[in-house]
Write a protein that holds these residues in place. Structure first.
Motif, PDB file in Angstrom:
ATOM      1  N   ARG A 332     -14.925 101.507  90.869  1.00  0.00           N
ATOM      2  CA  ARG A 332     -15.686  99.984  90.330  1.00  0.00           C
ATOM      3  C   ARG A 332     -16.848  99.865  89.154  1.00  0.00           C
ATOM      4  NH1 ARG A 332     -14.696  97.422  95.329  1.00  0.00           N
ATOM      5  NH2 ARG A 332     -13.928  98.254  97.134  1.00  0.00           N
ATOM      6  N   THR A 333     -17.181 100.704  89.083  1.00  0.00           N
ATOM      7  CA  THR A 333     -18.030 101.119  87.863  1.00  0.00           C
ATOM      8  C   THR A 333     -16.803 100.634  86.962  1.00  0.00           C
ATOM      9  OG1 THR A 333     -19.843 102.074  89.191  1.00  0.00           O
ATOM     10  CG2 THR A 333     -19.950 101.959  86.786  1.00  0.00           C
ATOM     11  N   ALA A 334     -16.383 101.329  86.434  1.00  0.00           N
ATOM     12  CA  ALA A 334     -15.248 101.819  85.293  1.00  0.00           C
ATOM     13  C   ALA A 334     -14.292 100.203  85.340  1.00  0.00           C
ATOM     14  CB  ALA A 334     -14.270 102.737  85.806  1.00  0.00           C
ATOM     15  N   ILE A 335     -14.438  99.700  85.946  1.00  0.00           N
ATOM     16  CA  ILE A 335     -13.589  98.275  85.617  1.00  0.00           C
ATOM     17  C   ILE A 335     -15.218  97.239  85.283  1.00  0.00           C
ATOM     18  CG2 ILE A 335     -13.069  96.412  87.174  1.00  0.00           C
ATOM     19  CD1 ILE A 335     -11.374  98.435  89.078  1.00  0.00           C
ATOM     20  N   LYS A 336     -16.299  97.222  85.823  1.00  0.00           N
ATOM     21  CA  LYS A 336     -17.260  96.412  85.416  1.00  0.00           C
ATOM     22  C   LYS A 336     -17.609  96.788  83.913  1.00  0.00           C
ATOM     23  CE  LYS A 336     -20.857  94.492  85.561  1.00  0.00           C
ATOM     24  NZ  LYS A 336     -21.044  93.057  85.869  1.00  0.00           N
ATOM     25  N   ILE A 337     -17.495  97.836  83.803  1.00  0.00           N
ATOM     26  CA  ILE A 337     -17.781  98.307  82.095  1.00  0.00           C
ATOM     27  C   ILE A 337     -16.725  97.533  81.050  1.00  0.00           C
ATOM     28  CG2 ILE A 337     -18.388 100.198  80.428  1.00  0.00           C
ATOM     29  CD1 ILE A 337     -20.684  99.292  82.322  1.00  0.00           C
ATOM     30  N   ALA A 338     -15.622  97.717  81.875  1.00  0.00           N
ATOM     31  CA  ALA A 338     -14.124  97.613  81.033  1.00  0.00           C
ATOM     32  C   ALA A 338     -13.845  96.071  80.702  1.00  0.00           C
ATOM     33  CB  ALA A 338     -12.945  98.358  81.729  1.00  0.00           C
ATOM     34  N   GLU A 339     -14.240  95.520  81.984  1.00  0.00           N
ATOM     35  CA  GLU A 339     -14.416  93.955  81.948  1.00  0.00           C
ATOM     36  C   GLU A 339     -15.768  93.443  81.098  1.00  0.00           C
ATOM     37  OE1 GLU A 339     -12.050  92.487  85.416  1.00  0.00           O
ATOM     38  OE2 GLU A 339     -14.393  92.551  85.424  1.00  0.00           O
ATOM     39  N   GLN A 340     -16.818  93.878  80.738  1.00  0.00           N
ATOM     40  CA  GLN A 340     -17.697  93.852  80.109  1.00  0.00           C
ATOM     41  C   GLN A 340     -17.897  93.859  78.384  1.00  0.00           C
ATOM     42  OE1 GLN A 340     -21.819  94.982  81.681  1.00  0.00           O
ATOM     43  NE2 GLN A 340     -22.948  94.166  79.708  1.00  0.00           N
ATOM     44  N   MET A 341     -17.603  94.752  78.022  1.00  0.00           N
ATOM     45  CA  MET A 341     -17.475  95.786  77.115  1.00  0.00           C
ATOM     46  C   MET A 341     -15.403  94.832  76.268  1.00  0.00           C
ATOM     47  SD  MET A 341     -19.477  97.291  76.162  1.00  0.00           S
ATOM     48  CE  MET A 341     -19.392  97.893  74.575  1.00  0.00           C
ATOM     49  N   THR A 342     -14.984  94.893  76.888  1.00  0.00           N
ATOM     50  CA  THR A 342     -13.110  94.419  76.108  1.00  0.00           C
ATOM     51  C   THR A 342     -12.639  93.148  76.348  1.00  0.00           C
ATOM     52  OG1 THR A 342     -11.863  95.599  78.366  1.00  0.00           O
ATOM     53  CG2 THR A 342     -12.798  97.174  76.954  1.00  0.00           C
ATOM     54  N   GLY A 343     -13.532  92.736  77.395  1.00  0.00           N
ATOM     55  CA  GLY A 343     -12.786  91.284  77.756  1.00  0.00           C
ATOM     56  C   GLY A 343     -11.451  91.114  78.615  1.00  0.00           C
ATOM     57  N   ALA A 344     -10.641  92.501  79.280  1.00  0.00           N
ATOM     58  CA  ALA A 344      -9.585  92.783  79.903  1.00  0.00           C
ATOM     59  C   ALA A 344     -10.167  92.157  81.194  1.00  0.00           C
ATOM     60  CB  ALA A 344      -9.295  93.683  80.253  1.00  0.00           C
ATOM     61  N   THR A 345      -9.176  91.894  81.864  1.00  0.00           N
ATOM     62  CA  THR A 345      -9.735  90.883  82.766  1.00  0.00           C
ATOM     63  C   THR A 345      -8.630  91.926  84.315  1.00  0.00           C
ATOM     64  OG1 THR A 345      -9.795  88.902  82.467  1.00  0.00           O
ATOM     65  CG2 THR A 345      -9.286  89.014  85.329  1.00  0.00           C
ATOM     66  N   PHE A 346      -9.634  92.434  85.321  1.00  0.00           N
ATOM     67  CA  PHE A 346      -9.030  93.399  86.184  1.00  0.00           C
ATOM     68  C   PHE A 346      -8.986  92.093  88.128  1.00  0.00           C
ATOM     69  CE2 PHE A 346      -9.931  96.693  83.781  1.00  0.00           C
ATOM     70  CZ  PHE A 346      -9.338  97.896  83.979  1.00  0.00           C
ATOM     71  N   HIS A 347      -8.013  92.701  88.488  1.00  0.00           N
ATOM     72  CA  HIS A 347      -7.212  92.474  89.823  1.00  0.00           C
ATOM     73  C   HIS A 347      -6.683  93.341  90.865  1.00  0.00           C
ATOM     74  CE1 HIS A 347      -6.636  88.533  87.506  1.00  0.00           C
ATOM     75  NE2 HIS A 347      -6.268  88.764  86.817  1.00  0.00           N
ATOM     76  N   LEU A 348      -7.915  93.130  92.128  1.00  0.00           N
ATOM     77  CA  LEU A 348      -7.414  94.077  93.414  1.00  0.00           C
ATOM     78  C   LEU A 348      -7.328  93.458  94.161  1.00  0.00           C
ATOM     79  CD1 LEU A 348     -10.968  95.754  92.740  1.00  0.00           C
ATOM     80  CD2 LEU A 348      -9.577  96.095  91.778  1.00  0.00           C
ATOM     81  N   GLU A 349      -6.380  94.310  94.540  1.00  0.00           N
ATOM     82  CA  GLU A 349      -5.347  94.111  95.956  1.00  0.00           C
ATOM     83  C   GLU A 349      -5.814  95.092  97.087  1.00  0.00           C
ATOM     84  OE1 GLU A 349      -0.692  92.916  98.100  1.00  0.00           O
ATOM     85  OE2 GLU A 349      -1.406  92.428  95.245  1.00  0.00           O
ATOM     86  N   GLU A 350      -6.561  94.306  98.104  1.00  0.00           N
ATOM     87  CA  GLU A 350      -6.988  95.440  99.110  1.00  0.00           C
ATOM     88  C   GLU A 350      -6.520  95.582 100.365  1.00  0.00           C
ATOM     89  OE1 GLU A 350     -11.276  96.727  99.059  1.00  0.00           O
ATOM     90  OE2 GLU A 350     -11.215  95.425  97.221  1.00  0.00           O
ATOM     91  N   ASN A 351      -5.439  96.430 100.637  1.00  0.00           N
ATOM     92  CA  ASN A 351      -4.839  95.906 102.025  1.00  0.00           C
ATOM     93  C   ASN A 351      -4.876  97.239 103.129  1.00  0.00           C
ATOM     94  OD1 ASN A 351      -2.352  94.491  99.906  1.00  0.00           O
ATOM     95  ND2 ASN A 351      -2.133  97.241  99.899  1.00  0.00           N
ATOM     96  N   LEU A 352      -4.596  96.428 104.172  1.00  0.00           N
ATOM     97  CA  LEU A 352      -5.627  96.833 105.286  1.00  0.00           C
ATOM     98  C   LEU A 352      -4.768  98.233 105.088  1.00  0.00           C
ATOM     99  CD1 LEU A 352      -4.054  93.848 107.872  1.00  0.00           C
ATOM    100  CD2 LEU A 352      -6.825  94.462 106.878  1.00  0.00           C
ATOM    101  N   SER A 353      -3.613  98.317 105.219  1.00  0.00           N
ATOM    102  CA  SER A 353      -3.477 100.240 105.140  1.00  0.00           C
ATOM    103  C   SER A 353      -4.282 101.136 104.302  1.00  0.00           C
ATOM    104  CB  SER A 353      -1.463 100.422 104.779  1.00  0.00           C
ATOM    105  OG  SER A 353      -2.235 100.007 103.074  1.00  0.00           O
TER     106      SER A 353
END
Length: 369
Positions: A332-353
């Motif tokens: 979660r930290t790596a995603i936050k930093i990557a989005e803030q620094m690069t402008g890349a967009t991440f999407h998370l799909e969390e499944n019940l499994s």
């Protein structure tokens, strides 16, 4: 996308989520690559004690050497740093040494992205990393060698050669690792990894240096017994016990890495490090339990590779998608930093499994001339 010089400081809260050294490493690496100066207050505020340790200081200074950065606050115990990158000119020949058992693999984490890209073909960069090779709170060098680097080669075309010149165990360190990093001149390709496939074999090594061979054998046997109890057929388990010579290791210690190879080319790891007062059987069982836990969720990468690939997904060109197990705070930290620094967009799909699909629209980074 081509990098441009940005003069305004990007402010990053060092206490975000895991609030540790990984936030520093990713932020500094992206700062160097993208020519974006950063300031980070609250450095490692979620750790006791907070502030920079010798290892973090060495890692930031290594990145600064690669990009001719100006830095402020980069000293032991500091809780606020500023990093103002200059231009990266490859190839580099560099040595980093925290003077402690600080992890060589974490030094590689901060420096590898900085050394990866060149606007024109050039010779490989040569990197000597000193310190600990098998330590707690960091990937063991064996994990980097057998899980992380094969992933980088298979999916991103990044072919880093790594040679362990001498192992260094906690608390003395004294290890040395030599890396050859050939740069790429085009954007990294996106990675799509959604189907793990059945496990074909579990390989691994239980190793000791400066200790009796029987301790490695006990680690191996305990790991094998736990894997068998977890439903792994005996014919699929190929784990060795190794004792290093005095020339191969500095100090005394040990550890074990197990890694499962699947029919679709996925590599899932589980590891543990020997510490004082911990029986070899406990070390072996811990590694096996970690591997079995990561196999349970049907993800294509394990919990440690999960966060290490985020920065490269953000830099890649196009949409990447990777199936993994439950998200860690590091991820979660790596995603936050990557989005803030690069402008890349991440999407998370969390499944019940318990599985999670991490997808990313990367920026297609290439360096400016």
């Amino acid at each position: 996308m081509t990098s441009t010089i940005a003069h305004a400081l990007v402010h990053i809260d060092g206490s975000f989520c895991e609030g540790g050294g990984q936030l520093l490493r990713n932020a500094v690496a992206l700062s160097a690559l993208l020519s974006k100066p950063i300031s980070i207050p609250n450095v490692r505020s979620n750790r006791k004690p907070p502030g920079l340790r010798k290892q973090h200081e060495a890692g930031i200074n290594l990145a600064a050497a690669i990009c001719a950065a100006e830095t402020e606050g980069v000293h032991f115990g500091s809780t606020s740093i500023t990093f103002k990158p200059g231009k990266i000119e490859l190839p580099k020949i560099l040595t980093a040494d925290p003077g402690t058992a600080g992890s060589t693999t974490l030094l590689l984490q901060v420096s590898l992205p900085c050394l990866l890209f060149s606007s024109s073909p050039t010779a490989p960069s040569l990197l000597t990393l000193r310190g600990g090779t098998n330590a707690t709170q960091a990937p063991q060098i064996d994990y980097t060698q057998h899980v992380f680097l094969p992933f980088m080669k298979r999916h991103f075309g990044v072919d880093v050669a790594l040679k362990i010149q001498r192992r260094g165990y906690f608390p003395k360190g004294g290890g040395a690792v030599f890396c050859t990093v050939p740069p790429v001149t085009e954007a990294l390709p996106p990675v799509t990894l959604m189907e793990r496939g059945p496990v074909q074999v579990i390989r691994g090594e239980a190793r000791v240096g400066g200790l009796p061979y029987i301790l490695a054998e006990r680690m191996k046997n305990a790991a094998r017994a736990r894997l068998l109890a977890g439903g792994i057929p005996p014919t699929a388990i190929r784990v060795d016990a190794v004792r290093e010579t005095q020339e191969q290791a500095f100090g005394s210690g040990g550890g074990i890495l197990l890694y499962a190879e699947t029919s679709n080319g996925c590599i899932i790891g589980g590891s543990s490090v020997s510490t004082k007062g911990k029986a070899p059987e406990e070390v072996g069982e811990e590694a096996a339990d970690e591997l079995l836990r990561n196999l349970l969720h049907d993800g294509c990468v394990d919990e440690h590779l999960q966060d290490q690939i985020i920065i490269f997904m953000a830099l890649a060109k196009g949409c990447s998608a990777v199936k993994t197990g439950p998200l860690t705070d590091h991820t979660r930290t790596a995603i936050k930093i990557a989005e803030q620094m690069t402008g890349a967009t991440f999407h998370l799909e969390e499944n019940l499994s318990g599985s999670v699909i991490i997808s990313c629209d990367g920026i297609g980074y290439t360096p400016s001339m």
